[in-house]
Design a protein around this motif. Sequence first.
Motif, PDB file in Angstrom:
ATOM      1  N   LYS A  29     -15.794  -7.328  15.912  1.00 31.16           N
ATOM      2  CA  LYS A  29     -16.168  -8.612  15.324  1.00 31.16           C
ATOM      3  C   LYS A  29     -15.002  -9.294  14.611  1.00 31.16           C
ATOM      4  O   LYS A  29     -15.176 -10.320  13.968  1.00 31.16           O
ATOM      5  CB  LYS A  29     -17.320  -8.416  14.336  1.00 31.16           C
ATOM      6  CG  LYS A  29     -18.612  -7.948  14.999  1.00 31.16           C
ATOM      7  CD  LYS A  29     -19.734  -7.846  13.983  1.00 31.16           C
ATOM      8  CE  LYS A  29     -21.042  -7.414  14.638  1.00 31.16           C
ATOM      9  NZ  LYS A  29     -22.153  -7.320  13.661  1.00 31.16           N
ATOM     10  N   GLY A  30     -13.825  -8.700  14.711  1.00 27.06           N
ATOM     11  CA  GLY A  30     -12.651  -9.316  14.109  1.00 27.06           C
ATOM     12  C   GLY A  30     -12.415  -8.948  12.665  1.00 27.06           C
ATOM     13  O   GLY A  30     -11.536  -9.518  12.005  1.00 27.06           O
ATOM     14  N   LEU A  31     -13.198  -7.986  12.132  1.00 26.66           N
ATOM     15  CA  LEU A  31     -13.013  -7.553  10.750  1.00 26.66           C
ATOM     16  C   LEU A  31     -11.821  -6.608  10.647  1.00 26.66           C
ATOM     17  O   LEU A  31     -11.664  -5.708  11.473  1.00 26.66           O
ATOM     18  CB  LEU A  31     -14.264  -6.850  10.234  1.00 26.66           C
ATOM     19  CG  LEU A  31     -15.555  -7.678  10.175  1.00 26.66           C
ATOM     20  CD1 LEU A  31     -16.720  -6.801   9.747  1.00 26.66           C
ATOM     21  CD2 LEU A  31     -15.396  -8.851   9.224  1.00 26.66           C
ATOM     22  N   LEU A  32     -10.997  -6.823   9.658  1.00 23.38           N
ATOM     23  CA  LEU A  32      -9.848  -5.949   9.421  1.00 23.38           C
ATOM     24  C   LEU A  32     -10.294  -4.806   8.520  1.00 23.38           C
ATOM     25  O   LEU A  32     -10.709  -5.015   7.383  1.00 23.38           O
ATOM     26  CB  LEU A  32      -8.716  -6.745   8.770  1.00 23.38           C
ATOM     27  CG  LEU A  32      -7.419  -5.982   8.494  1.00 23.38           C
ATOM     28  CD1 LEU A  32      -6.854  -5.394   9.780  1.00 23.38           C
ATOM     29  CD2 LEU A  32      -6.393  -6.903   7.843  1.00 23.38           C
ATOM     30  N   TRP A  33     -10.209  -3.586   9.027  1.00 19.47           N
ATOM     31  CA  TRP A  33     -10.689  -2.381   8.339  1.00 19.47           C
ATOM     32  C   TRP A  33      -9.479  -1.587   7.874  1.00 19.47           C
ATOM     33  O   TRP A  33      -8.595  -1.263   8.670  1.00 19.47           O
ATOM     34  CB  TRP A  33     -11.523  -1.570   9.327  1.00 19.47           C
ATOM     35  CG  TRP A  33     -12.173  -0.329   8.805  1.00 19.47           C
ATOM     36  CD1 TRP A  33     -13.443  -0.203   8.363  1.00 19.47           C
ATOM     37  CD2 TRP A  33     -11.592   0.980   8.713  1.00 19.47           C
ATOM     38  NE1 TRP A  33     -13.708   1.093   7.989  1.00 19.47           N
ATOM     39  CE2 TRP A  33     -12.577   1.840   8.191  1.00 19.47           C
ATOM     40  CE3 TRP A  33     -10.333   1.503   9.002  1.00 19.47           C
ATOM     41  CZ2 TRP A  33     -12.345   3.196   7.964  1.00 19.47           C
ATOM     42  CZ3 TRP A  33     -10.094   2.847   8.774  1.00 19.47           C
ATOM     43  CH2 TRP A  33     -11.101   3.683   8.257  1.00 19.47           C
ATOM     44  N   LEU A  82     -12.952  -4.144   3.970  1.00 15.35           N
ATOM     45  CA  LEU A  82     -13.187  -4.959   5.161  1.00 15.35           C
ATOM     46  C   LEU A  82     -12.802  -6.400   4.849  1.00 15.35           C
ATOM     47  O   LEU A  82     -13.298  -6.987   3.886  1.00 15.35           O
ATOM     48  CB  LEU A  82     -14.651  -4.898   5.587  1.00 15.35           C
ATOM     49  CG  LEU A  82     -15.144  -3.588   6.212  1.00 15.35           C
ATOM     50  CD1 LEU A  82     -16.653  -3.650   6.425  1.00 15.35           C
ATOM     51  CD2 LEU A  82     -14.436  -3.311   7.531  1.00 15.35           C
ATOM     52  N   LEU A  83     -11.926  -6.960   5.670  1.00 13.03           N
ATOM     53  CA  LEU A  83     -11.482  -8.346   5.485  1.00 13.03           C
ATOM     54  C   LEU A  83     -11.881  -9.150   6.712  1.00 13.03           C
ATOM     55  O   LEU A  83     -11.498  -8.813   7.838  1.00 13.03           O
ATOM     56  CB  LEU A  83      -9.966  -8.403   5.283  1.00 13.03           C
ATOM     57  CG  LEU A  83      -9.356  -9.794   5.079  1.00 13.03           C
ATOM     58  CD1 LEU A  83      -9.874 -10.428   3.787  1.00 13.03           C
ATOM     59  CD2 LEU A  83      -7.827  -9.713   5.059  1.00 13.03           C
ATOM     60  N   SER A  84     -12.669 -10.206   6.504  1.00 12.97           N
ATOM     61  CA  SER A  84     -13.150 -11.020   7.622  1.00 12.97           C
ATOM     62  C   SER A  84     -12.152 -12.124   7.951  1.00 12.97           C
ATOM     63  O   SER A  84     -11.298 -12.470   7.120  1.00 12.97           O
ATOM     64  CB  SER A  84     -14.502 -11.643   7.269  1.00 12.97           C
ATOM     65  OG  SER A  84     -14.325 -12.700   6.335  1.00 12.97           O
ATOM     66  N   PRO A  85     -12.255 -12.712   9.150  1.00 11.70           N
ATOM     67  CA  PRO A  85     -11.371 -13.827   9.510  1.00 11.70           C
ATOM     68  C   PRO A  85     -11.515 -15.016   8.561  1.00 11.70           C
ATOM     69  O   PRO A  85     -10.597 -15.829   8.430  1.00 11.70           O
ATOM     70  CB  PRO A  85     -11.831 -14.189  10.929  1.00 11.70           C
ATOM     71  CG  PRO A  85     -12.433 -12.933  11.459  1.00 11.70           C
ATOM     72  CD  PRO A  85     -13.094 -12.287  10.285  1.00 11.70           C
ATOM     73  N   GLN A  86     -12.678 -15.127   7.901  1.00 14.31           N
ATOM     74  CA  GLN A  86     -12.897 -16.226   6.951  1.00 14.31           C
ATOM     75  C   GLN A  86     -12.321 -15.922   5.565  1.00 14.31           C
ATOM     76  O   GLN A  86     -12.404 -16.743   4.655  1.00 14.31           O
ATOM     77  CB  GLN A  86     -14.394 -16.523   6.816  1.00 14.31           C
ATOM     78  CG  GLN A  86     -15.040 -17.091   8.072  1.00 14.31           C
ATOM     79  CD  GLN A  86     -15.273 -16.036   9.130  1.00 14.31           C
ATOM     80  OE1 GLN A  86     -15.530 -14.867   8.808  1.00 14.31           O
ATOM     81  NE2 GLN A  86     -15.170 -16.428  10.392  1.00 14.31           N
ATOM     82  N   GLY A  87     -11.764 -14.713   5.406  1.00 14.54           N
ATOM     83  CA  GLY A  87     -11.153 -14.363   4.130  1.00 14.54           C
ATOM     84  C   GLY A  87     -12.062 -13.611   3.178  1.00 14.54           C
ATOM     85  O   GLY A  87     -11.686 -13.357   2.030  1.00 14.54           O
ATOM     86  N   LYS A  88     -13.271 -13.241   3.617  1.00 13.97           N
ATOM     87  CA  LYS A  88     -14.178 -12.472   2.759  1.00 13.97           C
ATOM     88  C   LYS A  88     -13.733 -11.005   2.747  1.00 13.97           C
ATOM     89  O   LYS A  88     -13.579 -10.391   3.801  1.00 13.97           O
ATOM     90  CB  LYS A  88     -15.615 -12.578   3.261  1.00 13.97           C
ATOM     91  CG  LYS A  88     -16.217 -13.971   3.146  1.00 13.97           C
ATOM     92  CD  LYS A  88     -16.432 -14.350   1.697  1.00 13.97           C
ATOM     93  CE  LYS A  88     -17.017 -15.750   1.545  1.00 13.97           C
ATOM     94  NZ  LYS A  88     -18.356 -15.874   2.103  1.00 13.97           N
TER      95      LYS A  88
END
Length: 317
Positions: free
Chosen positions: A51-55, A66-72
């Motif tokens: 899903k594109g989350l940076l783990w 967990l860092l999302s593409p939206q910056g969360k």
Amino acid sequence: MSYVYYCQPDTGYFVVQLLSQVVYETNADVTASYEAMAKNPLVVVADQTDKGLLWFKFKDNQTVFLLSPQGKLQVKWNDVSEKRTLFKLVRNLLVSKSNEKLAITPVKQQTWINYPVPESFRLYWCDKTSEYILKTSLETGAMTNSAGKRSSSECGVKFQTAVKPASIGFDDVKVTLEDLRRELVFREPTLKEAAVEIDLSPAVLELFLKKAGWEPRSEREAISRAETAINLAGWIHLRQERRSEPELVALALRVVATASLDDIARAKAIIRDYPHLVPRATRKAIMWTEEAAAKWRQVFGKEPTCTGEVFDEKGYC
């Protein structure tokens, strides 16, 4: 972190620190942050999900970010010490979008407790002031440690600190502050004077006092404010008496017009609550009563500098 106040009838009160998951809003760039992690020896795992989350997580630590593409940014903290250490690393690790300063702001928090809970279980949400008071009390010993056995009804909750609540609360401090104000009349009590009456640590006591509207003053400032208030009370009282002395009435109008709202409020309080202390304005001087002079000596420990003195063009001695 979150705290739970837990009550056991046989052992008293306990404070439990809970696991909490926090979601932060950031302006981090996922791609640039991923590249930075790949070069950082402290980051032992860094990968992107479907899903594109940076783990990622840090060396010798199991906490996962967990860092999302939206910056969360999402993380489940284990304790305050871990949060204090890792949060600094995260700030230095994430890369913000171009020409922007990195910003990390908490927006959501989830907390876990074991279920089912005992009937005596109570959960309170603390604001920043309450959390500060709790933290300060624990550090300074204002809250007394209480040892107690764990019962089977605790549902596996692990207690990190066992304490009894402080016997003195904000309402007690507020009542004592008002008593001291009535006694001192002209000025606010000092922190030391309040400490004599209230058995709390200095940090907690000062916080409670300020919450109740108390403001620390130097002796010089306290004397100046007191002289202004009591003299102003004389001029306001002159107007209320409707004395037939045009020059004095005109001066009283000018004095009141130039006074601050705070000074007027304190002067009116003297007239209302301590009429025997109100001075009398004459054509040449502000004449303090003997009671006012005696009270001044009691409060400030020195002779009043303004009693019976000729006033200046502003109406003060």
